[in-house]
Design a protein around this motif. Structure first.
Motif, mmCIF file in Angstrom:
data_model
loop_
_atom_site.group_PDB
_atom_site.id
_atom_site.type_symbol
_atom_site.label_atom_id
_atom_site.label_comp_id
_atom_site.label_asym_id
_atom_site.label_seq_id
_atom_site.Cartn_x
_atom_site.Cartn_y
_atom_site.Cartn_z
ATOM 1 N N ARG A 67 1.016 -1.005 0.094
ATOM 2 C CA ARG A 67 -0.019 -0.137 -0.123
ATOM 3 C C ARG A 67 0.864 1.330 -0.077
ATOM 4 O O ARG A 67 1.847 1.384 0.565
ATOM 5 N N GLY A 68 0.625 2.244 -0.723
ATOM 6 C CA GLY A 68 1.185 3.539 -0.665
ATOM 7 C C GLY A 68 0.342 4.808 -1.071
ATOM 8 O O GLY A 68 -0.954 4.431 -1.708
ATOM 9 N N THR A 104 -2.939 0.168 -4.056
ATOM 10 C CA THR A 104 -1.914 -0.876 -4.157
ATOM 11 C C THR A 104 -0.871 -0.545 -5.115
ATOM 12 O O THR A 104 -1.218 -0.024 -6.243
ATOM 13 N N LEU A 148 4.085 9.003 -6.104
ATOM 14 C CA LEU A 148 4.163 8.275 -4.909
ATOM 15 C C LEU A 148 4.887 9.085 -3.615
ATOM 16 O O LEU A 148 5.773 9.615 -3.996
ATOM 17 N N ALA A 171 4.844 4.385 1.876
ATOM 18 C CA ALA A 171 4.348 3.254 1.484
ATOM 19 C C ALA A 171 5.025 2.133 2.265
ATOM 20 O O ALA A 171 6.274 2.404 3.120
ATOM 21 N N GLU A 172 4.410 0.903 2.271
ATOM 22 C CA GLU A 172 5.173 -0.306 3.227
ATOM 23 C C GLU A 172 6.590 -0.448 2.828
ATOM 24 O O GLU A 172 7.162 -0.972 3.587
ATOM 25 N N THR A 198 9.821 0.532 -0.483
ATOM 26 C CA THR A 198 9.846 1.368 -1.437
ATOM 27 C C THR A 198 11.257 0.856 -2.413
ATOM 28 O O THR A 198 12.032 0.343 -1.547
#
Length: 368
Positions: free
Chosen positions: A12-13, A27, A66, A142-143, A145
């Protein structure tokens, strides 16, 4: 194709889909690291004004972005040829990975590197396959990168991630403006104009360097109160008082040895210029907008002597400065924790942007 047949991951970001549109959690696909790249599991990421600029279209129109770039986490995997970091290393991410080859690097001034680099591969939106533009080449709301391995700087893992990540951008810019660009030394008098996150970090940096007098200037009394807690010895509300006169009065009529301008406006720059002592130094670390112009009598530029400097990212060299500042923090000599106002989740980023305008937040930090 590099990475073919390996496992890209979905995480997820936080995406800025278009100009001034609210951000949303989507996602995203993070490819396996190619040569010179690393995948980092993000543990914390600060919400910086630059992220808001990306969202508003103030930096480029390469949507979707992002967002997030002020981060710390753990290296999960590295690509071919990476030797500086290994899986399991606790790292701070930086957006100035030096190349080692350009004219600045070859002359021993890598903090000016003119060819900083990012990951070659792109992260994408899982739903459409659209390529994402990571903020400052990082993209850490984000979880996980994907970054260039040179963007990872290993530091003492006993520090908390939410504190460490702040060195990735604003706090480093401020501390570096004082200690690297301004070269504040023991017994110096310092004035800092603009007491947001970067200005407060410059105050903390001047304090760390042994400045005898640190004068904080802002138009908001709440910010001046915070500045005091960071080490300011005097405060000036420039809405009520002429800051140039006030700074001179507090320095025996002479002006400060170093004046740090953390706003980035012609008006405040002029104040900084005239508030410094003869042969003093002005450091511009606030970022101006393209249309701003500065007019100064050339004779004053000549006659006052000294140096007018710009500070890019606090003229920092991550490999040199991040571990040192984290060590000082762990020794209790630099309170980085003071910059964390609140911790939030990925879904709260839009709210954090709204809170920025209130002026009561130094840093909201996303904790993953």
């Amino acid at each position: 194709m590099e990475g073919a047949g390996t496992m890209a991951q979905e995480v997820r970001g936080v995406i800025a889909p278009g100009k001034d549109e609210p951000v949303r959690v989507e996602t995203i696909v993070v490819p396996d690291p190619g040569p010179g790249e690393a995948v980092v599991q993000v543990q914390a990421c600060g919400v910086c004004h630059t992220d808001l600029h990306y969202k508003q279209g103030g930096i480029s129109d390469d949507y979707p972005f992002l967002l997030g770039h002020e981060a710390a986490g753990v290296v999960e995997s590295v690509g071919e040829g990476v030797t500086d970091v290994a899986p399991g290393d606790f790292v701070i991410l930086n957006w100035r990975a030096v190349c080692g080859q350009c004219r600045a690097c070859l002359r021993g001034r890598p903090w000016y590197c003119f060819d900083t680099h990012n990951a070659d591969q792109k992260m994408t939106l899982a739903s459409t396959g659209q390529e994402l533009s990571p903020a400052l080449g990082i993209g850490a709301f984000a979880e996980k990168t994907l970054v260039a391995a040179g963007q990872c700087t290993k530091v003492d893992p006993s520090v908390s991630a939410q504190v460490a990540g702040l060195l990735g951008c604003g706090v480093m810019a401020g501390i570096g403006a004082a200690i690297n660009t301004g070269q504040v030394g023991r017994g110096d008098t310092v004035a800092v104009i603009g007491c947001g996150g970067v200005g407060d970090a410059a105050i903390a940096g001047a304090n760390l360097a042994g400045a005898a007098k640190i004068i904080a200037v802002d138009i908001d009394d709440r910010k001046l109160e915070t500045a005091r807690s960071m080490g300011a010895t005097h405060t000036v509300n420039s809405r009520e008082t002429d800051p140039v006169e006030a700074i001179r009065e507090l320095t025996g009529g002479f002006g400060a040895d170093v004046v740090i301008e953390a706003v980035g406006r012609p008006e405040t720059y002029k104040q900084a210029f005239y508030a410094r002592d003869l042969a003093g130094t002005v450091v511009l670390v606030g970022v101006p907008t393209p249309e701003m112009k500065l007019e100064l009598p050339l004779l004053d530029v000549f006659g006052r002597g000294g140096a007018l400097k710009s500070s890019w990212y606090g003229d920092c060299l991550p490999s040199r400065d991040f571990p040192m500042l984290i060590d000082l923090h762990l020794q209790g000599r630099l309170d980085l924790g003071a910059f964390v106002t609140e911790t939030i989740g990925l879904t709260d980023v839009e709210k954090a942007f709204e809170r920025m305008h209130g002026g009561d937040v130094l840093r909201s930090v996303v904790v993953l």
